[in-house]
Motif scaffolding. Sequence first.
Motif, mmCIF file in Angstrom:
data_model
loop_
_atom_site.group_PDB
_atom_site.id
_atom_site.type_symbol
_atom_site.label_atom_id
_atom_site.label_comp_id
_atom_site.label_asym_id
_atom_site.label_seq_id
_atom_site.Cartn_x
_atom_site.Cartn_y
_atom_site.Cartn_z
ATOM 1 N N TRP A 1 2.442 10.503 9.480
ATOM 2 C CA TRP A 1 2.390 9.321 8.619
ATOM 3 C C TRP A 1 0.950 8.808 8.563
ATOM 4 O O TRP A 1 0.340 8.564 9.601
ATOM 5 C CB TRP A 1 3.291 8.212 9.158
ATOM 6 C CG TRP A 1 4.744 8.574 9.133
ATOM 7 C CD1 TRP A 1 5.491 9.071 10.159
ATOM 8 C CD2 TRP A 1 5.628 8.486 8.010
ATOM 9 N NE1 TRP A 1 6.776 9.293 9.747
ATOM 10 C CE2 TRP A 1 6.898 8.931 8.438
ATOM 11 C CE3 TRP A 1 5.474 8.063 6.686
ATOM 12 C CZ2 TRP A 1 7.994 8.975 7.587
ATOM 13 C CZ3 TRP A 1 6.580 8.103 5.854
ATOM 14 C CH2 TRP A 1 7.809 8.550 6.295
ATOM 15 N N ASN A 2 0.415 8.653 7.359
ATOM 16 C CA ASN A 2 -0.933 8.111 7.159
ATOM 17 C C ASN A 2 -1.984 8.829 8.006
ATOM 18 O O ASN A 2 -2.844 8.204 8.632
ATOM 19 C CB ASN A 2 -0.952 6.603 7.420
ATOM 20 C CG ASN A 2 -0.104 5.852 6.423
ATOM 21 O OD1 ASN A 2 -0.086 6.184 5.240
ATOM 22 N ND2 ASN A 2 0.616 4.844 6.884
ATOM 23 N N ASP A 3 -1.895 10.156 8.029
ATOM 24 C CA ASP A 3 -2.859 11.018 8.729
ATOM 25 C C ASP A 3 -2.886 10.800 10.241
ATOM 26 O O ASP A 3 -3.862 11.138 10.899
ATOM 27 C CB ASP A 3 -4.270 10.855 8.151
ATOM 28 C CG ASP A 3 -4.359 11.329 6.722
ATOM 29 O OD1 ASP A 3 -3.727 12.356 6.392
ATOM 30 O OD2 ASP A 3 -5.055 10.679 5.913
ATOM 31 N N ARG A 4 -1.819 10.245 10.800
ATOM 32 C CA ARG A 4 -1.749 10.053 12.248
ATOM 33 C C ARG A 4 -1.046 11.247 12.894
ATOM 34 O O ARG A 4 -0.540 12.118 12.214
ATOM 35 C CB ARG A 4 -0.995 8.764 12.568
ATOM 36 C CG ARG A 4 -1.740 7.535 12.098
ATOM 37 C CD ARG A 4 -1.083 6.285 12.630
ATOM 38 N NE ARG A 4 -1.836 5.130 12.201
ATOM 39 C CZ ARG A 4 -1.301 4.090 11.594
ATOM 40 N NH1 ARG A 4 -0.008 4.044 11.344
ATOM 41 N NH2 ARG A 4 -2.053 3.077 11.236
ATOM 42 N N ALA B 1 0.831 -1.198 0.000
ATOM 43 C CA ALA B 1 0.000 0.000 0.000
ATOM 44 C C ALA B 1 0.870 1.255 0.000
ATOM 45 O O ALA B 1 1.982 1.260 0.509
ATOM 46 C CB ALA B 1 -0.902 0.000 1.229
ATOM 47 N N ASP B 2 0.341 2.304 -0.597
ATOM 48 C CA ASP B 2 1.053 3.577 -0.592
ATOM 49 C C ASP B 2 1.104 4.136 0.823
ATOM 50 O O ASP B 2 0.152 4.023 1.578
ATOM 51 C CB ASP B 2 0.359 4.592 -1.501
ATOM 52 C CG ASP B 2 0.546 4.279 -2.974
ATOM 53 O OD1 ASP B 2 1.566 3.648 -3.315
ATOM 54 O OD2 ASP B 2 -0.313 4.682 -3.771
ATOM 55 N N ILE B 3 2.221 4.732 1.138
ATOM 56 C CA ILE B 3 2.399 5.369 2.436
ATOM 57 C C ILE B 3 2.202 6.862 2.233
ATOM 58 O O ILE B 3 2.859 7.478 1.407
ATOM 59 C CB ILE B 3 3.793 5.090 3.014
ATOM 60 C CG1 ILE B 3 3.961 3.596 3.252
ATOM 61 C CG2 ILE B 3 4.000 5.869 4.309
ATOM 62 C CD1 ILE B 3 5.359 3.194 3.662
ATOM 63 N N LYS B 4 1.273 7.420 2.997
ATOM 64 C CA LYS B 4 1.004 8.850 2.913
ATOM 65 C C LYS B 4 1.772 9.543 4.032
ATOM 66 O O LYS B 4 1.782 9.075 5.170
ATOM 67 C CB LYS B 4 -0.498 9.094 3.075
ATOM 68 C CG LYS B 4 -0.897 10.543 2.973
ATOM 69 C CD LYS B 4 -2.394 10.697 3.123
ATOM 70 C CE LYS B 4 -2.754 12.164 3.119
ATOM 71 N NZ LYS B 4 -4.179 12.363 3.399
ATOM 72 N N TYR B 5 2.437 10.635 3.683
ATOM 73 C CA TYR B 5 3.164 11.394 4.698
ATOM 74 C C TYR B 5 3.099 12.868 4.387
ATOM 75 O O TYR B 5 2.958 13.280 3.249
ATOM 76 C CB TYR B 5 4.626 10.935 4.795
ATOM 77 C CG TYR B 5 5.442 11.175 3.555
ATOM 78 C CD1 TYR B 5 6.171 12.349 3.401
ATOM 79 C CD2 TYR B 5 5.474 10.251 2.525
ATOM 80 C CE1 TYR B 5 6.916 12.587 2.256
ATOM 81 C CE2 TYR B 5 6.220 10.467 1.383
ATOM 82 C CZ TYR B 5 6.939 11.632 1.256
ATOM 83 O OH TYR B 5 7.674 11.865 0.125
ATOM 84 N N GLU B 6 3.172 13.643 5.452
ATOM 85 C CA GLU B 6 3.219 15.096 5.321
ATOM 86 C C GLU B 6 4.296 15.616 6.258
ATOM 87 O O GLU B 6 4.248 15.372 7.468
ATOM 88 C CB GLU B 6 1.875 15.724 5.694
ATOM 89 C CG GLU B 6 1.893 17.232 5.632
ATOM 90 C CD GLU B 6 0.602 17.878 6.119
ATOM 91 O OE1 GLU B 6 0.553 19.123 6.105
ATOM 92 O OE2 GLU B 6 -0.332 17.161 6.531
#
Length: 73
Positions: A31-34, A2-7
Motif C-alpha cells: 500500500w502506497n509503496d510501503r 487522496a488516491d490510494i496506491k496499491y500493488e
Amino acid sequence: MADIKYEIIENVGTISESSKGWTKELNLISWNDREAKYDLRDWAPEHEKMAKGITLTKEELKALRDILNDMDL
C-alpha cells in the motif's frame, strides 16, 4: 481524499465469491509503496473497487492461524 496506491504482490487465495462477482481474497499487497502486508478484503471483478478490509503482518497472520487451529470448528 487522496488516491490510494496499491500493488498486489501475490494472490494467496480466494475465500468466497458473491453472486455479483465480488471475491473475498487473501493477498500480499504493498500500500502506497510501503512494505507489503497480508490483506483480507472483498474485491470487485478486475480489482477496480474494494471494500474495507484488514491488513496483517506476517507475525499477525501466524498468530491468527494459531488461533484458528486451536478452535473447534
